[in-house]
Scaffold this active site. Structure first.
Site, PDB file in Angstrom:
ATOM      1  CE  LYS A 156      26.447  21.187 -89.984  1.00  0.00           C
ATOM      2  NZ  LYS A 156      25.083  21.931 -89.583  1.00  0.00           N
ATOM      3  CB  SER A 236      23.202  19.265 -87.419  1.00  0.00           C
ATOM      4  OG  SER A 236      23.203  20.441 -88.465  1.00  0.00           O
ATOM      5  CB  SER A 260      21.660  23.263 -87.203  1.00  0.00           C
ATOM      6  OG  SER A 260      20.580  22.067 -87.186  1.00  0.00           O
TER       7      SER A 260
END
Length: 548
Positions: A156, A236, A260
């Site tokens: 990420k 996210s 997330s």
């Protein structure tokens, strides 16, 4: 199934498109839950920042020499295969690490950007990954099929990685060239190949407030491979979930503050583990909240999740949560390997399920499958426990934690070093930098509290979050409780408890759903074993058909 989604959860929990059990009084109908499936219209789809030609410049020659016949041969050895299966093919001489990297790069180039199937899940490629793979191929060391060595991993893009900027999806951090984060150091020590960076909801979905999950100014709009422009990606860690589901890498690393990892994992039919706070270091990760943040592994299969977790763990004395937890060393793979009889294993387990969630047919089926396999299933009534002022923890932490990250880990040349300077910078080119606004950043700037008041807020939240789980766990002598997707992520977040989600099937419109196991501090080994047992009896994950 009709879902209830809470408005404040979009602020506090980042995954409002899926979150049903969230701490707020106001409720709205989720646009993801309409009966008729319609293609979504996004204000921004493709990145206005990434130059596709430059993105692939380092690999054009190598990919040009990678033949269609090579791709087809390797596909049979890699697509929907576990890490041990892939490593066995390498040990047998049927596959090389270079083959593996070229295969994933070719899939990313074919499917990820600027075409009718684009997913916008990958934000950067490690320019050295092919050379690193070739170096591994020259090794004569015996191959351990249960290690992460040589496996291409996406990170990420809020996780610092040398050789690639760490943007958090924001133009303000486009040139944030930082050293390796602690967990990346751990991955490299284990021999993992860092394939690149995954797109994310900008600033880990604590920025715009009114934007779709999976959008960032740098990476554009991530899309769900099970329903492109139809199903939400979850956030996210959107790119991490999408890229893993689409077989763009062996696995990915996400981060979670509240939902997330669980949200994009369940939304994309992958296995996502949100660990106990402090089990994995947060050092060198762009933060929201030092109270609640954690990285975690996202994989197609549970055994891969355990392998990746083994590589990520390690005490980081520079991270107060890691230092305080001081977790004992654990081999998460060993417990799974010892499960020879899944039904015998489950016959010794007591699991709690929530009566109110049985209206979901997939959840009800999962409960019945576990019961049929021998687990003792205990019906629970959901407790009416609130999580007051949850969003303020994020506001007040980020005020301090973001500039602290920049000072300690960020690129020394960064001009925008706190929330206020970033909001000012974004307004200079709002169309590119903040097309959906930056409402949550304004909320951060408007909030304040004394140290005593802030400590009291956090104490109340942790007490309430732990009571939500501890009361039914202790009263019924349970090994874990079962939830759906990220519905109870807020409670696990403030309790600082771990959770793992694994595919439990698909709704009629092909929308993936996850069965989520939750248990107290440092229960990761138990959760992985339970998830593995459920995965073994259900086999619900399927490959997104448009990406074969």
């Amino acid at each position: 199934m009709k879902q209830i989604v809470l408005f404040l959860a979009c602020i506090a929990l980042f995954s409002c498109k899926q979150n049903k059990e969230t701490p707020s009084e106001e409720v709205t109908q989720s646009p993801a839950d309409t009966t008729a499936v319609k293609e979504r219209e996004y204000a921004v789809l493709d990145s206005k920042v990434i130059n596709n030609e430059a993105f692939w410049g380092d690999f054009d020659t190598d990919l040009g020499d990678f033949l269609h016949s090579d791709y087809n041969r390797i596909s049979a050895l890699v697509i929907e295969k576990t890490i041990p299966e892939i490593k066995q093919s390498i040990a047998d001489g049927d596959l090389t690490y270079e083959d593996l990297v070229l295969f994933y790069l070719s899939r990313i180039k074919k499917f990820d950007r600027e075409n009718d199937l684009s997913l916008n899940s990958v934000i950067a490629i490690n320019p050295d990954v092919l050379e690193q793979a070739k170096a591994l191929d020259e090794s004569t060391e015996e191959i351990d099929i249960y290690s992460i060595k040589g496996m291409p991993i996406l990170l990420k893009d809020n996780i610092d990685t040398a050789g690639m900027p760490t943007t958090a999806g924001a133009v303000a951090f486009e040139n944030n060239n930082a050293d390796d984060s602690f967990i990346v150091e751990r991955l490299k020590e284990s021999g993992a190949l860092i394939l690149g960076k995954a797109n994310l909801s900008e600033w880990a979905y604590f920025f715009c407030g009114d934007c779709p999950s999976g959008y960032s100014a740098v990476g554009g709009q991530t899309l769900n491979p099970y329903g492109r422009k139809i199903h939400d990606t979850g956030g996210s860690s959107s790119g991490s979930g999408v890229a893993t589901a689409a077989n763009f890498a062996v696995a990915a690393i996400g981060t979670e503050t509240s939902g997330s990892i669980l949200s994009p994992s369940s939304s994309n039919s992958v296995v996502g583990l949100k660990p106990t706070i402090g089990l994995l270091s947060r050092g060198g990760i762009v933060p929201i909240s030092s109270t609640l943040d954690t990285p975690g592994p996202m994989t197609k299969f549970v055994i891969d999740n355990a392998i990746l977790l083994n590589a990520l763990t390690g005490k980081d004395n520079a991270d107060p949560a890691s230092k305080k937890l001081n977790a004992p060393e654990e081999d998460y793979v060993a417990g799974i390997k010892e499960i020879n009889d899944v039904k015998q294993f489950l016959s010794e387990k007591r699991l709690g399920y929530f009566k109110g969630s049985m209206e979901d047919t997939l959840y009800a089926q999962a409960v019945n499958d576990l019961k049929s396999a021998g687990a003792t299933m205990i019906e629970l009534e959901r407790q009416d426990i609130k999580l007051p002022q949850f969003g303020r923890v994020l506001n007040l932490d980020m005020q301090k934690d973001l500039p602290d990250y920049v000072e300690k880990y960020g690129d020394k040349s960064l001009s925008q070093r706190d929330v206020k300077s970033i909001t000012t910078f974004n307004k200079e080119d709002s169309i590119v930098r903040m097309p959906y606004g930056q409402k949550l950043f304004y909320g951060i700037l408007a909030d304040s509290a004394s140290a005593k008041e802030f400590a009291a807020i956090k104490d109340t939240l942790q007490t309430n979050g732990r009571a939500f789980f501890d009361i039914p766990l202790k009263e019924n002598d349970l090994d874990a409780v079962l939830s759906i997707n990220n519905y109870m992520a807020g409670y696990a977040a403030v309790a600082k408890y771990p959770a793992i989600t694994v595919s439990m099937g698909y709704q009629e419109d092909n929308r993936p759903m996850g069965l989520t196991f939750m248990a107290p501090t440092l229960s990761e080994k138990k959760l992985l074993e339970l998830a593995y047992a459920y995965e073994s009896i259900s086999h619900k994950r399927k490959f997104p058909s448009d990406y074969k």
